[in-house]
Design a protein around this motif. Structure first.
Motif, mmCIF file in Angstrom:
data_model
loop_
_atom_site.group_PDB
_atom_site.id
_atom_site.type_symbol
_atom_site.label_atom_id
_atom_site.label_comp_id
_atom_site.label_asym_id
_atom_site.label_seq_id
_atom_site.Cartn_x
_atom_site.Cartn_y
_atom_site.Cartn_z
ATOM 1 N N THR A 44 0.802 -1.220 0.000
ATOM 2 C CA THR A 44 0.000 0.000 0.000
ATOM 3 C C THR A 44 0.834 1.269 0.000
ATOM 4 N N ALA A 45 2.114 1.162 0.300
ATOM 5 C CA ALA A 45 2.990 2.347 0.314
ATOM 6 C C ALA A 45 3.870 2.319 -0.917
ATOM 7 N N ASN A 46 3.501 3.111 -1.918
ATOM 8 C CA ASN A 46 4.266 3.175 -3.155
ATOM 9 C C ASN A 46 5.028 4.487 -3.163
ATOM 10 N N GLY A 47 6.292 4.405 -2.846
ATOM 11 C CA GLY A 47 7.094 5.610 -2.700
ATOM 12 C C GLY A 47 8.003 5.845 -3.885
ATOM 13 N N MET A 48 7.867 7.003 -4.519
ATOM 14 C CA MET A 48 8.786 7.401 -5.568
ATOM 15 C C MET A 48 9.875 8.248 -4.907
ATOM 16 N N ILE A 49 11.051 7.663 -4.749
ATOM 17 C CA ILE A 49 12.156 8.355 -4.094
ATOM 18 C C ILE A 49 12.899 9.154 -5.150
ATOM 19 N N THR A 50 12.932 10.462 -4.975
ATOM 20 C CA THR A 50 13.624 11.332 -5.927
ATOM 21 C C THR A 50 14.866 11.881 -5.245
ATOM 22 N N TRP A 51 15.991 11.809 -5.953
ATOM 23 C CA TRP A 51 17.296 12.084 -5.374
ATOM 24 C C TRP A 51 17.946 13.286 -6.065
ATOM 25 N N LYS A 52 18.637 14.065 -5.288
ATOM 26 C CA LYS A 52 19.462 15.145 -5.828
ATOM 27 C C LYS A 52 20.910 14.688 -5.753
ATOM 28 N N ILE A 53 21.443 14.290 -6.892
ATOM 29 C CA ILE A 53 22.774 13.686 -6.969
ATOM 30 C C ILE A 53 23.673 14.573 -7.827
ATOM 31 N N PRO A 54 24.922 14.818 -7.433
ATOM 32 C CA PRO A 54 25.839 15.525 -8.322
ATOM 33 C C PRO A 54 25.898 14.852 -9.687
ATOM 34 N N GLU A 55 25.909 15.633 -10.736
ATOM 35 C CA GLU A 55 25.787 15.090 -12.091
ATOM 36 C C GLU A 55 26.839 14.044 -12.412
ATOM 37 N N ASP A 56 28.056 14.214 -11.892
ATOM 38 C CA ASP A 56 29.108 13.251 -12.212
ATOM 39 C C ASP A 56 29.012 11.981 -11.374
ATOM 40 N N GLN A 57 27.999 11.908 -10.488
ATOM 41 C CA GLN A 57 27.854 10.733 -9.630
ATOM 42 C C GLN A 57 26.522 10.008 -9.857
ATOM 43 N N VAL A 58 25.727 10.499 -10.796
ATOM 44 C CA VAL A 58 24.389 9.931 -10.969
ATOM 45 C C VAL A 58 24.459 8.479 -11.416
ATOM 46 N N ASP A 59 25.322 8.170 -12.371
ATOM 47 C CA ASP A 59 25.393 6.796 -12.863
ATOM 48 C C ASP A 59 25.768 5.833 -11.745
ATOM 49 N N ASP A 60 26.749 6.199 -10.954
ATOM 50 C CA ASP A 60 27.168 5.339 -9.857
ATOM 51 C C ASP A 60 25.998 5.105 -8.890
ATOM 52 N N ALA A 61 25.295 6.182 -8.557
ATOM 53 C CA ALA A 61 24.154 6.065 -7.651
ATOM 54 C C ALA A 61 23.044 5.235 -8.283
ATOM 55 N N GLY A 62 22.813 5.422 -9.580
ATOM 56 C CA GLY A 62 21.766 4.677 -10.263
ATOM 57 C C GLY A 62 22.017 3.186 -10.270
ATOM 58 N N TYR A 63 23.268 2.790 -10.549
ATOM 59 C CA TYR A 63 23.586 1.362 -10.551
ATOM 60 C C TYR A 63 23.439 0.762 -9.156
ATOM 61 N N LYS A 64 23.810 1.522 -8.134
ATOM 62 C CA LYS A 64 23.676 1.023 -6.769
ATOM 63 C C LYS A 64 22.209 0.842 -6.392
ATOM 64 N N ALA A 65 21.400 1.850 -6.672
ATOM 65 C CA ALA A 65 19.975 1.755 -6.328
ATOM 66 C C ALA A 65 19.294 0.645 -7.118
ATOM 67 N N ALA A 66 19.649 0.512 -8.388
ATOM 68 C CA ALA A 66 18.996 -0.487 -9.235
ATOM 69 C C ALA A 66 19.284 -1.905 -8.777
ATOM 70 N N ALA A 67 20.386 -2.106 -8.066
ATOM 71 C CA ALA A 67 20.749 -3.454 -7.627
ATOM 72 C C ALA A 67 19.833 -3.974 -6.526
ATOM 73 N N TYR A 68 19.077 -3.080 -5.896
ATOM 74 C CA TYR A 68 18.219 -3.505 -4.803
ATOM 75 C C TYR A 68 16.914 -4.086 -5.342
ATOM 76 N N PRO A 69 16.548 -5.295 -4.934
ATOM 77 C CA PRO A 69 15.281 -5.890 -5.402
ATOM 78 C C PRO A 69 14.070 -5.058 -5.015
ATOM 79 N N GLN A 70 14.158 -4.317 -3.907
ATOM 80 C CA GLN A 70 13.021 -3.508 -3.477
ATOM 81 C C GLN A 70 12.750 -2.351 -4.434
#
Length: 851
Positions: A719-745
């Protein structure tokens, strides 16, 4: 109780990269002989299961002097010799040459790894990830390098590491060969992105440290593949061909050998001859193909793999490794890790050690499912967990215990063996735990597919099984265990066979011990459909691959006109999702249009009619993940297994008119019937086998993501559908994206543009059973990514949730090319009549009224 460990040296590993070339004479043997040779070779490898880590790779088509690689890791050098001896006694060995073989060891780097999220300098264990490609080469530095002061070398290494961190998708394994072999180091880079590896090496050539490179050849490009697939690629006989050639020879020795020893061509065998990625010909992902493989033949590892990676020729952190059983463990022929089978079905429970060999107060280390697994007997209870500390890959079996809390011997991170939770800094990410039980014969068994949850006292005399009961936060308490397993199965690995519900019944019967029939399963599916828990059973296509242009759109509508604006936007067939969210941008929807349409023009026409005040188009700049799979059996906060990104063949062929007809047929919600795919095949004018062949091709090219059930999150308890929006430095977005995407949740993860009034550039979607669970997951992600600059937008009202109908003929009425099309004119008339000012306020309610 505290188990005391005496001071002992850190266990290091021997690593061998053995490259083999197959004599063409073998290819001229008859098919049955080659098939027998393959079976014998695979059986020889299988005998070392549990004693070493082994990965198999093909070099066919990539290099002329080697056909395949066996990457071997063990703590006992004699095991490498025993393994080579065993292979030498196979018939296939008569046709094998060994043009290259590199021997090395792990050790701690003498250099500091600065600016790391965690101190990685103590990584002395090899932990291969799920990457498709491995790039291997020996490496030698010049003698003047060693004459430089350490401070100068450190400065050059810092530059090297900074370059490497620009390529987080490339992971390095560095091992050392001083005195063991001709080279000084062996480096092995893992990645799914060969162009990134090429760019990395090119950039490293320009660093100062590269001036001190004496030799870094030969270089090998290797593709991960199953052991059987590796031999087939060279010219071995495919499993299907073997069955065909032996048809009709009932009673022959060859046929009997096939019955007793053959394995599915996509199932890896051996110590760890798994392919972490399917071959290009595999239609489904490893998890989709076999959701419940035993540990010895599992496609996916359950441990938490290291985020990101490092690229440096000099051994910054020693490579990542797995550990073997001690030499006192059973001989390979008697190893308790042999694959257990129930007929042709593998069991998820794997025997690992006799209880008498694991008395209270002791632990043991072994290999299972491609992971180094530690098991403990603490006060008569058996605990099993991934052996690698998730902070810096320390060996947990060497750590001290306080009750059920184990402390990493390297950096002091603490984990609770009951749940795997990280309970003490610097560890932040849980460690994977596994269910255990004791058989009546006194054998400890591990189920790599189930996490351990210890809530009730256990009794070793009667046998103890770790439970898998999640904390139930759902609103679907009346769903029984079979319903939950069924929902997971149809989401994750819906079988593409002519009678899928019959196969599902067999799978569920084997897993639950209940006797289920095809009719039982269909009745359950229908009941779940009626309750709208199952929203749709259909093919899921990739919008962008099909040529459709799409975007997430955030708008601000005045609160008094919000319902009206949402309902007008819902009318367009390209709008699939539309939610109210708790933000100034209070309406969020997705819009997709066919290849020939102008997305911007459609968006402008639609939002103008809706009368919204502010529009922010947020298209996907980079997709890190899209995979909605709700785990109905486990608490989402306790899931630690990380997801691997799908891999597709490049340069897919253009879509044809036949493709469009087939897409129309399988994108619909197919009715529950025994011959499930027959209706769709008939509608498209093809046979069911032809339909499956087409779906396999579409999957290889990435047009088709998978065939699966789509659940309604709320009705399924999420019942809790959370869209987490992040403010990431532009040169670090890919690294953060790959890390977040690895989580099954995380079901969706994208990079999107920013605006002055919207600075958040990364979006990750989390589906949870409560806001508390969603926020807990977000905090864990924030720690992994290294930022707390994020907000969670919850959906407070669902206006529409459906699927885009690709290439539907109804699109013609919405064509904006000549004027605005008849559908737009009809919409204008309905707006003028005030139709959207009152009435049902959700798409589903309006849809039901219309029916």
């Amino acid at each position: 109780m505290t188990i005391q460990h005496q001071a002992k040296p850190v266990r290091r590993q021997f690593v061998r990269f053995a490259f083999y070339k197959v004599d063409p004479v073998w290819l001229r043997l008859d098919a049955e002989q080659r098939a027998a040779d393959m079976e014998e070779f695979i059986a020889a490898v299988e005998q070392f299961q549990g004693r070493m880590l082994l990965r198999s790779y093909t070099l066919v088509g990539m290099r002329g002097d080697a056909d395949f690689l066996l990457w071997q890791v063990t703590e006992d050098l004699t095991i490498l010799r025993e393994f080579a001896t065993k292979l030498n006694h196979t018939r296939l060995a008569h046709y094998l040459h060994l043009p290259h073989a590199f021997l090395s060891m792990t050790r701690r780097s003498i250099y500091e790894i600065r600016d790391a999220a965690g101190d990685d300098s103590d990584r002395i264990t090899i932990a291969p990830g799920p990457s498709k490609y491995l790039f291997v080469y020996p490496f030698v530095k010049t003698r003047p390098w060693y004459a430089l002061p350490k401070e100068e070398r450190q400065a050059m290494m810092d530059e090297h590491i900074r370059v490497g961190r620009k390529y987080p998708q490339v992971k390095i394994n560095t091992t050392y060969s001083y005195g063991l072999d001709d080279q000084e180091f062996v480096v092995a880079f893992e990645t799914d992105d060969p162009p990134a590896f090429l760019d990395l090496v090119a950039e490293l050539r320009e660093t100062e440290a590269s001036l001190y490179t004496l030799r870094d050849t030969p270089m090998f490009t290797c593709e991960a593949i199953t052991l059987r697939g590796m031999l087939e690629a060279v010219g071995g006989v495919a499993y299907a061909e073997m069955g065909t050639r032996r048809e009709g020879r009932e009673g022959s020795e060859d046929r009997q050998a096939l019955k007793n020893g053959a394995h599915h061509p996509n199932v890896a065998v051996g110590a760890q001859s798994i392919a972490p990625n399917p071959s290009p010909g595999d239609m489904l992902s490893p998890r989709d193909q076999l959701p419940s493989q035993p540990g010895g033949v599992s496609f996916s590892s359950r441990g938490v793999s290291a985020p990101g990676g490092r690229a440096t020729h000099e051994p910054a952190p020693g490579g990542h490794a797995e550990r073997s059983l001690a030499s006192s463990d059973p001989a390979p022929e008697q190893s308790p890790l042999s694959i257990q089978r129930n007929g042709d079905k593998p069991s998820p429970w794997q025997p690992v050690v006799a209880l008498r060999d694991l008395p209270p107060g002791t632990n043991k280390l072994l290999y299972l499912g491609g992971e180094a697994v530690a098991i403990w007997n603490i006060d008569g209870r058996i605990y099993a967990a991934n052996n690698r500390c998730t902070h810096a890959r320390g060996s947990l079996c060497e750590g001290d215990l306080d009750g059920t809390i184990v402390t990493c011997p390297w950096h002091g991170g603490k984990f609770d063996l009951r749940t795997g939770a990280a309970v003490g800094a610097p560890a932040r990410i849980p460690v994977a735990t596994y269910a255990t039980r004791i058989t009546p014969e006194g054998m400890v068994e591990i189920n790599m597919n189930e996490p351990a949850m210890y809530d009730e006292p256990g009794n070793l005399e009667n046998g103890y099984t770790a439970t898998n009961a999640p904390h139930d936060h759902t609103s679907v308490e009346d769903l029984d265990a079979i319903d939950k397993k069924l929902l997971n199965l149809v989401q994750w690995s819906f079988p593409l066979v002519e009678r899928p519900f019959q196969q599902i019944a067999e799978t569920l019967s084997a897993e639950t011990g209940e006797s289920l029939t095809e009719d039982n399963v269909m009745a359950r599916v229908e009941r779940l459909r009626e309750r709208t828990i199952i929203r749709q059973l259909s093919a899921i296509f990739d919008t962008r691959k099909l040529g459709y242009k799409s975007s997430l759109v955030a708008v601000h509508a005045s609160p008094e006109r919000l319902d009206e604006a949402a309902l007008i936007i819902n009318e367009h067939p390209g709008v699939s999702h539309n939610y109210q969210r708790d933000n100034y941008f209070n309406l969020w929807f997705t819009l997709a249009v066919p290849p020939e349409e102008d997305l911007d023009a459609v968006l402008a026409a639609l939002t103008r009619r809706a009368g919204v005040e502010v529009v922010r188009k947020l298209p996907t700049l980079k997709m890190y993940k899209i995979a909605v799979k709700l785990d109905m059996e486990r608490d989402e906060r306790e899931i630690t297994c990380k997801d691997a990104a799908p891999r597709y063949e490049k340069n897919p062929r253009p879509l044809t008119q036949r493709d469009r007809e087939l897409i129309r047929a399988v994108q619909e919600d197919l009715p529950t019937r025994a011959d499930f795919f027959a209706g769709a095949a008939a509608e498209a004018g093809v046979t069911v086998p032809e339909l499956f062949a087409w779906m396999e091709e579409m999957t290889r090219y990435g047009y088709l993501r998978r065939f699966a059930a789509i659940l309604r999150h709320q009705e399924a308890g999420f019942t809790a559908n959370g869209m987490i929006t992040w403010k990431i430095p532009e040169d670090q977005v890919d690294d953060a994206g790959y890390k977040a995407a690895a989580y099954p949740q995380v079901s969706h993860c994208y990079r999107r543009p920013v605006y002055p009034d919207w600075p958040y550039n990364m979006f990750s979607m989390v589906h949870a059973r409560s806001r508390e669970a969603c926020e807990e997951i977000a905090q864990r992600l924030a720690q992994e990514i290294g930022t707390d600059d994020y907000i969670i937008l919850y959906s407070t009202h669902e206006y529409k949730k459906t699927r885009v109908e690709y290439f539907a003929r109804a699109w013609d009425a919405w064509n904006l090319a000549d004027g605005e099309g008849p559908a737009w004119a009809e919409l204008d008339a309905r707006i003028a009549a005030g139709e959207f000012k009152s009435g049902p306020t959700t798409w589903r309610e309006r849809h039901q009224v219309a029916r």
